[in-house]
Design a protein around this motif. Structure first.
Motif: not given
Length: 953
Positions: A744-767
């Motif tokens: 979770m990416v926080y902005d002003n101490d609140r969650p704003s966006r969601i990304r994969p847990g690790r950058p390599v997970f983006f490729t793993a999600f596609g696989r």
């Protein structure tokens, strides 16, 4: 007795018989002993010269005899096995003999001479064997010996010399038997003497006469006649211990009549009145004893523990704080461990951009303690390094590594490790077992729980309380130093003013505030990353310390759950959040180039006369260098950085694999496959746990989030949270973030966006999505979950319509609605449609008649027709026709109801035949049914398509 008869009566009166006069030398036993008086035991050593008639008659000859006397109260009696008083006197046997010989008279008649002194240190006395000359028979010699003993006793009485262990002077007694000298350890003196008879038994009168002279007797116990044990015995109980020791040394081996007496001590079980009361009232004594033990531990060991905890914080006796010794220790550790200098602190700090966050953390620490500071970020993002850089100027720093605590197997081991981290010593783990045992014993005996048992949780509270006391002490000491400096300055200022100087002009009073470097800092490392039994206790204690202004508290955690836990504890205060992220792609490329680019070989300029072999070796080195350089070309490193991102953990694994000899492509592929396996194992198994965190999400929810992240790489937190599957509940998203499957990416101490847990997970999600079998299966499960949600909406709308009696509110009568024509028309519209029915519709509707179905299920029948009805025509005036799309006779409209149709002509704005007050709600519910049914149709088609794909595999 004399009898006088007077008038036939006999008068009896006692006759007084005069007693013989008593002498001071006559023993008490002789006066009380029935029968003839018994004398001392003597042995004849040699005869004197015989002459004339004396030799013939055997009378008047002079002989040399040997006898013994027991001098009492020379040494202290050994009262117990650990009584050290006899050992003090027995260090020198010659000194003991000299002391005994000093008690004897210098000159005695009958050629008195001491031949042997035998100290009995355990019995507190000594036996003196002496020789003397006496004329006449054996009995005359015994009387002479008795007189010598009486003379010694008179001499001892006249001296009146008392020792520090006795309040009475020494006393001598004749030895009537043969003493038994032994040193048996367990045979200690006691007030009871066991007398064994070798011969006929003695009566109580005989025993009393034999043993009364040694002391006052409390009781004489003889062996019962029913007891046939041999030898026969009796027990003489003296009132004082000295009486028993006298009898043991003087009467052992004595012969009374034809019976020889053997004496020994009887071991007594001393019963103390106070101890006996304590034993009988365990309900009170055990809690009191436990309380006394705990109080003693508090009074004795708590100051010691505070001393060691304070030394741990202040490093008062830490030799590594000396610069020279500290540098030598660091150099030795580096040489012994041989750590790889790659990923040095400076490079990592610059790579992750920690110096930007350092300024913010330092500014927070420069202020008085007000709230927690939570540093979050993935593993390897530099949280520990950030805290070290920000607190390196602090004098007092306390570190609690929660990760090491959680790695212990039991709560007791966790408590012990926490005490070691804080310097809390000594630690008595056995106290917990002892108090628990006492608690169980009291509960079993009394039936009530005393509540004195100790647990690891209570010990942790004690450790933290001790740490809080030390922090308070440090604060007070620093304030006293500030006050002393202020008073010194004030006195200097007053002295300068008295001298007429103005050097101290403008001097102001101190604000009594500690400097930033004097405020302690508590660091909770890796908090909430693993399950820790005492996490709640530690966080509550830290909150109280921060609230009291004793120290700052910094919490580092990989997951955001630690931040939420702190917010729950400190709900009335704002918590400062510092969120660290992965490095940028350019930073990852720069780091990989530094680590993977091989070093150029050092080439030596070769003269013409150099050997050709050396030239060939240099050429081979250059070729090997070029080969390694080509293997890690810029495009390959850029591809690796693009796939792995800026996560330090993945980059370290990648560098290790490449240095081990794997190609860049193989290393990346291995990391991707490991990530896919990790995702499938942790995210799609409902029965498993990720670390110590239970699943709070369903596989369908994660599949929906996975497809969105594989398509967009990051999604809005609010959009995902308010989607149909998550339904505004963020527990599933927080659980995924805690399991490190998403970030979770926080902005002003609140969650704003969601990304994969690790950058390599983006490729793993596609696989994972590209896997046709697994993706089709999960898509079917996800679409079925959507169908279930929309079906629930339809059922809820139908239930509300039934409660509003909308199905019976038509102007047409219910009988007309249930007529065969309407049933046939509705059944024709329904029969051609293929959709999922609900729970109201009967399964055997094909066999039932239309009229019966309408009579039994009117609401379900109309709702089922509403879902599959075509567009309503413009001629539909009643709500029934509006619903089914058929014309029906015009009906009267409710007052103020508009019959205008919507601009597109599809449906009228008002539902005919429905009361005006229910128009809006009914129209909304009907639209919900229509919209949900359209979604169900679309998802049913997708389910069929995915099922056909699975069938074709």
């Amino acid at each position: 007795m004399l009898s006088l008869r007077t008038g036939g009566h006999a008068l009896r009166r006692p006759m007084r018989v005069p007693l013989p006069p008593l002498t001071t030398l006559q023993p008490l036993g002789q006066l009380l002993r029935p029968g003839a008086a018994r004398l001392i035991h003597v042995d004849r050593l040699e005869r004197g010269a015989d002459s004339g008639a004396e030799a013939e008659t055997g009378e008047g000859d002079t002989g040399k005899y040997r006898a013994g006397l027991f001098i009492d109260k020379v040494f202290p009696i050994k009262m117990a096995a650990f009584d050290i008083r006899p050992y003090i006197w027995s260090r020198n046997i010659e000194a003991m003999k000299k002391k005994v010989s000093g008690l004897l008279p210098k000159q005695l008649p009958h050629q008195f001479a001491v031949c042997e002194i035998e100290p009995h240190k355990r019995d507190g006395g000594s036996i003196v064997y002496f020789t003397f000359s006496a004329p006449g028979t054996q009995d005359d010699a015994k009387r002479v010996a008795e007189g010598l003993v009486s003379a010694v006793n008179t001499e001892l009485a006249t001296r009146d010399k008392r020792s520090w262990y006795e309040f009475e002077p020494a006393r001598s007694l004749p030895v009537r038997g043969v003493p038994f000298s032994e040193d048996i350890v367990r045979m200690l003196p006691s007030k009871k003497i066991k007398v064994e008879f070798v011969g006929p038994d003695l009566t109580v009168e005989q025993l009393y006469g034999e043993f009364r002279e040694f002391g006052l007797i409390l009781d004489i116990e003889t062996q019962p006649t029913s007891n046939k044990d041999t030898p026969r015995w009796a027990i003489v109980h003296y009132s004082q211990l000295r009486g028993a020791t006298r009898a043991r040394n003087c009467a052992h081996g004595d012969v009374v009549g034809s019976t020889r007496l053997l004496l020994s001590y009887v071991r007594e079980n001393h019963t103390n009145v106070v101890i006996q009361w304590f034993r009988e009232h365990t309900k009170f004594t055990i809690p009191l004893a436990a309380a006394a033990l705990i109080a003693a531990i508090y009074a004795i060991f708590d100051p010691i523990r505070e001393f060691f905890v304070e030394n741990k914080i202040t490093h008062r006796f830490d030799l590594s704080q000396i610069p020279i010794l500290g540098n030598m220790r660091k150099a030795a550790m580096r040489s012994l461990l041989r750590r790889d200098p790659s990923f040095s602190s400076d490079e990592m700090s610059a790579w992750t951009g920690l110096f930007d966050q350092k300024e913010r953390l330092v500014s927070i620490l420069n202020e008085p303690p007000e709230s927690f500071v939570v540093v979050t970020g993935p593993h390897g993002s530099g949280k520990t390094k950030l805290v070290e850089l920000a607190t390196q100027e602090k004098k007092y720093r306390v570190v609690i590594d929660a990760n090491n605590l959680a790695s212990q197997h039991s709560e007791l081991e966790q408590m012990t490790l926490l005490a070691r981290q804080l310097g809390w010593w000594p630690v008595f783990n056995s106290i917990i077992s002892i108090t628990n045992t006492i608690d169980l014993m009291v509960t079993a005996t009394t039936g009530s729980k005393p509540g004195i048992s100790a647990t690891p949780e209570s010990q942790v509270r004690r450790i933290l309380e001790c740490l809080a006391l030390v922090l308070t002490k440090i604060r007070h000491n620093r304030l006293e130093v500030l006050n002393a400096n202020e008073q010194r300055k004030r006195r200097a200022h007053q002295a300068q003013e008295s001298q007429g100087g103005n050097a101290a002009a403008g001097y102001g009073s101190s604000s009594h505030a500690l400097s930033p470097e004097d405020i302690p800092v508590i660091v909770l490392e890796n908090f909430m990353d693993k399950d820790l039994a005492f996490s709640k206790i530690i966080i509550e204690w830290a909150a109280s310390v921060v609230e009291a202004g004793l120290a700052h508290c910094i919490i580092t955690t990989n997951s955001i759950s630690g931040y939420h836990e702190v917010q729950r504890v400190e709900s009335n205060r704002a918590t400062s959040l510092i969120s660290l992220d992965d490095s940028s792609p350019m930073g990852a490329i720069t780091l990989l180039q530094r680590q993977l680019t091989p070093e150029a070989p050092a080439l030596v300029p070769t003269p013409d006369a150099l050997d050709k072999n050396a030239l060939q070796a240099q050429e081979q080195l250059m070729e090997e260098y070029q080969r390694k350089l080509d293997a890690v070309s810029g495009d390959q490193i850029a591809y690796a950085a693009d796939v792995l991102g800026g996560r330090l953990e993945d980059l370290q694994i990648f560098v290790q694999k490449v240095k081990a000899g794997e190609s860049i492509g193989a290393a990346i592929e291995d990391i991707i496959q490991r990530s896919i396996t990790e995702i499938r194992k942790h995210a799609f198994d409902n029965d498993s746990e990720v670390g110590q965190c239970k699943h709070t999400w369903s596989p369908e929810q994660f599949w929906y989030l996975l497809t969105e992240l594989a398509r967009h790489e990051s999604v809005e937190y609010d959009r995902m949270r308010n989607s149909a599957l998550f339904a505004g509940n963020d527990s599933a998203l927080l659980g995924l973030a805690e399991a490190q499957l998403i970030t979770m990416v926080y902005d002003n101490d609140r969650p704003s966006r969601i990304r994969p847990g690790r950058p390599v997970f983006f490729t793993a999600f596609g696989r994972i999505i590209d896997d046709p079998g697994f993706s089709s299966t999960m898509a079917i499960r996800m679409h079925k979950a959507f169908v279930d949600l929309e079906t629930a909406k339809i059922r809820k709308a139908e239930e509300e319509l039934a409660l509003l009696n909308v199905f019976k509110a038509s102007v047409d009568s219910y009988n007309t609605l249930a007529s065969n024509l309407a049933i046939i028309a509705a059944s024709k519209d329904i029969s051609g449609a293929s959709g999922s029915g609900d729970g109201w519709w009967p399964r055997n509707k094909a066999k039932a008649k239309d009229g019966d179905l309408a009579q039994m299920y009117p609401e379900a029948y109309i709702a089922q027709a509403a879902r599959k009805a075509p567009q309503a025509s413009e001629h539909s005036q009643s709500w029934l026709g509006w619903l089914f799309g058929r014309s029906s006779p015009p009906q009267s409209q409710p007052p103020n109801a508009s019959s205008e149709q919507r601009p597109d002509g599809a449906r009228p704005m008002a539902v005919p035949g429905v009361p005006f007050e229910l128009q809006g709600r009914v129209r909304f519910l009907l639209n919900v049914i229509h919209s949900s049914q359209q979604k169900i149709d679309k998802w049913d088609e997708e389910i069929k398509s995915r099922a056909a794909r699975l069938a074709g595999l």
